[in-house]
Design an enzyme around this catalytic site. Structure first.
Site, PDB file in Angstrom:
ATOM      1  N   ARG A 218      -6.949   7.804 150.532  1.00 41.54           N
ATOM      2  CA  ARG A 218      -6.676   6.834 149.479  1.00 41.54           C
ATOM      3  C   ARG A 218      -5.741   5.789 150.084  1.00 41.54           C
ATOM      4  NH1 ARG A 218      -5.831  12.000 147.190  1.00 41.54           N
ATOM      5  NH2 ARG A 218      -7.324  12.557 145.547  1.00 41.54           N
TER       6      ARG A 218
ATOM      7  N   LYS B 221      -2.174  13.188 145.699  1.00 41.41           N
ATOM      8  CA  LYS B 221      -1.810  13.184 144.283  1.00 41.41           C
ATOM      9  C   LYS B 221      -0.959  14.406 143.968  1.00 41.41           C
ATOM     10  CE  LYS B 221      -5.650  10.536 142.331  1.00 41.41           C
ATOM     11  NZ  LYS B 221      -6.777  10.565 141.367  1.00 41.41           N
TER      12      LYS B 221
ATOM     13  N   HIS C  87     -11.005   1.878 148.606  1.00 42.95           N
ATOM     14  CA  HIS C  87     -11.506   3.195 148.210  1.00 42.95           C
ATOM     15  C   HIS C  87     -12.965   3.390 148.625  1.00 42.95           C
ATOM     16  CE1 HIS C  87     -10.049   6.724 146.094  1.00 42.95           C
ATOM     17  NE2 HIS C  87     -11.248   6.879 145.536  1.00 42.95           N
TER      18      HIS C  87
ATOM     19  N   ARG D   7     -13.282   5.504 151.600  1.00 42.83           N
ATOM     20  CA  ARG D   7     -13.163   6.935 151.284  1.00 42.83           C
ATOM     21  C   ARG D   7     -14.507   7.464 150.774  1.00 42.83           C
ATOM     22  NH1 ARG D   7      -9.366  11.038 149.711  1.00 42.83           N
ATOM     23  NH2 ARG D   7      -9.715  11.916 147.635  1.00 42.83           N
TER      24      ARG D   7
ATOM     25  N   HIS E 163      -9.357  17.066 147.106  1.00 42.28           N
ATOM     26  CA  HIS E 163      -9.736  17.230 145.705  1.00 42.28           C
ATOM     27  C   HIS E 163      -9.313  18.604 145.203  1.00 42.28           C
ATOM     28  CE1 HIS E 163     -13.194  14.041 145.793  1.00 42.28           C
ATOM     29  NE2 HIS E 163     -12.006  13.504 145.606  1.00 42.28           N
TER      30      HIS E 163
ATOM     31  N   TYR F 151     -20.607  13.101 145.309  1.00 40.28           N
ATOM     32  CA  TYR F 151     -21.152  12.605 146.569  1.00 40.28           C
ATOM     33  C   TYR F 151     -22.469  13.280 146.929  1.00 40.28           C
ATOM     34  CZ  TYR F 151     -16.582  10.509 146.882  1.00 40.28           C
ATOM     35  OH  TYR F 151     -15.461   9.770 146.607  1.00 40.28           O
TER      36      TYR F 151
END
Length: 330
Positions: free
Chosen positions: A182, A206, A275, A278, A301, A310
């Protein structure tokens, strides 16, 4: 414990997220905006004066600075948390639908409300969570935009190699794509996070969770060339890997502007953002046969469901190839 006025309750919730959950500034900003939207709805429903979110953010909502402020008069017609029931929230939900908010925005706001009232139950302000019975709107899943290998090569080779900032830009783009970062993760990288010999970088994702991301040979060489020419502000500590022309840590907005410049030069799709690199990273890995759980770990994730988008991108590409090539596909 009696429930405080709604603005004060939201403020305390934001403080809880920051102090106990270690929430990032972006997370706090999202929760604040979502909960302010509910307060604004109640003000409008009661026929109160138009409320200004920025004014309230600067006065009543002082969670970021850690200071409690007096409740603004403009929000006095908002019910306290224990005065909000599921029926009121259903009307709020209907109002968002009628106003034309996207399903993803509505779903995010509902998630914020559930978390807020769950905190209210913990504090003893409410006996039950009025947002819990509400269902998220059904939303169609949009496939993420990504670049082909040819398009990526055009983008990654666009920055001039003779200039220091060109070397920096090349290193930024290579690192974003090579490690699937990110942009917020990229700008936060410090010298101590890089291990070019091992080909890894420590990333703060995150929720302040750390992971180690791989750096490919192209990105590694681009980083070495940039670091050999980098000039930093000696007062900045820890020392950031990527800096602006003044030697200070580069911002996410600066990275976005830099990318826009090279998109115009190369004529690539203007929808491309930092992004997108990514997205391209994940899509190309799966197309190349990588295991989806490995891609999940590389992306940082929490849930495999997030990564599975994806696989739909890869399937869409296969479908296109099938329809082009098979004589009886159409």
């Amino acid at each position: 414990m009696p429930a405080p006025p709604l603005p004060r309750a939201i403020e305390r919730f934001l403080q809880f997220l920051r102090m106990e959950r270690n929430a990032s500034e972006l997370t706090l900003k999202s929760y604040r905006e979502d909960l302010l939207a509910l307060a604004e709805y109640f003000v409008a429903e009661q026929g109160g004066p138009p409320a200004n979110s920025s004014d309230v953010a600067a006065t009543s909502f002082a969670a970021v600075s850690g200071e409690l402020a007096d409740v603004d008069v403009a929000w006095s017609c908002c019910p306290p948390p224990d005065g909000i029931d599921t029926q009121q929230l259903r009307r709020y939900l209907a109002d968002m639908h009628e106003t034309g908010y996207s399903p993803s925005t509505i779903a995010r706001r509902l998630a914020s409300l559930r978390s807020f009232f769950k905190f209210g139950m913990r504090e003893g302000w409410v006996d039950a969570n009025p947002a819990k019975p509400l269902r998220n709107p059904r939303k169609g899943r949009t496939l993420p935009h990504f670049l082909s290998s040819k398009e990526l090569n055009s983008l990654l080779t666009a920055p001039p190699r003779e200039e220091p900032l060109g070397l920096r830009d090349r290193a930024i783009l290579e690192t974003l794509y090579s490690a699937g970062l990110r942009v917020s993760e990229l700008v936060a990288i410090n010298d101590e996070d890089l291990d070019l010999e091992a080909g890894v970088v420590r990333v703060r994702g995150k929720g302040r969770k750390e992971r180690f991301a791989p750096i490919g040979s192209y990105a590694g060489r681009a980083l070495q060339r940039w670091l050999a020419r980098r000039e930093t502000n000696e007062t900045v500590s820890p020392r950031p890997v990527f800096v602006n022309k003044f030697g200070n840590r580069i911002t996410t907005r600066s990275v976005a502007r830099m990318l826009e410049k090279y998109l115009k030069e190369t004529g690539l799709d203007a929808r491309t953002t930092p992004h997108t690199l990514r997205h391209s990273f994940a899509t190309h890995l799966l197309d190349g046969g990588a295991d989806i759980r490995s891609v999940q770990e590389l992306l940082g994730h929490k849930s495999l469901v997030t990564t599975q988008i994806y696989t739909h991108v890869s399937t869409a590409g296969l479908r296109e190839a099938y329809e082009r090539a098979h004589p009886r596909a159409g």
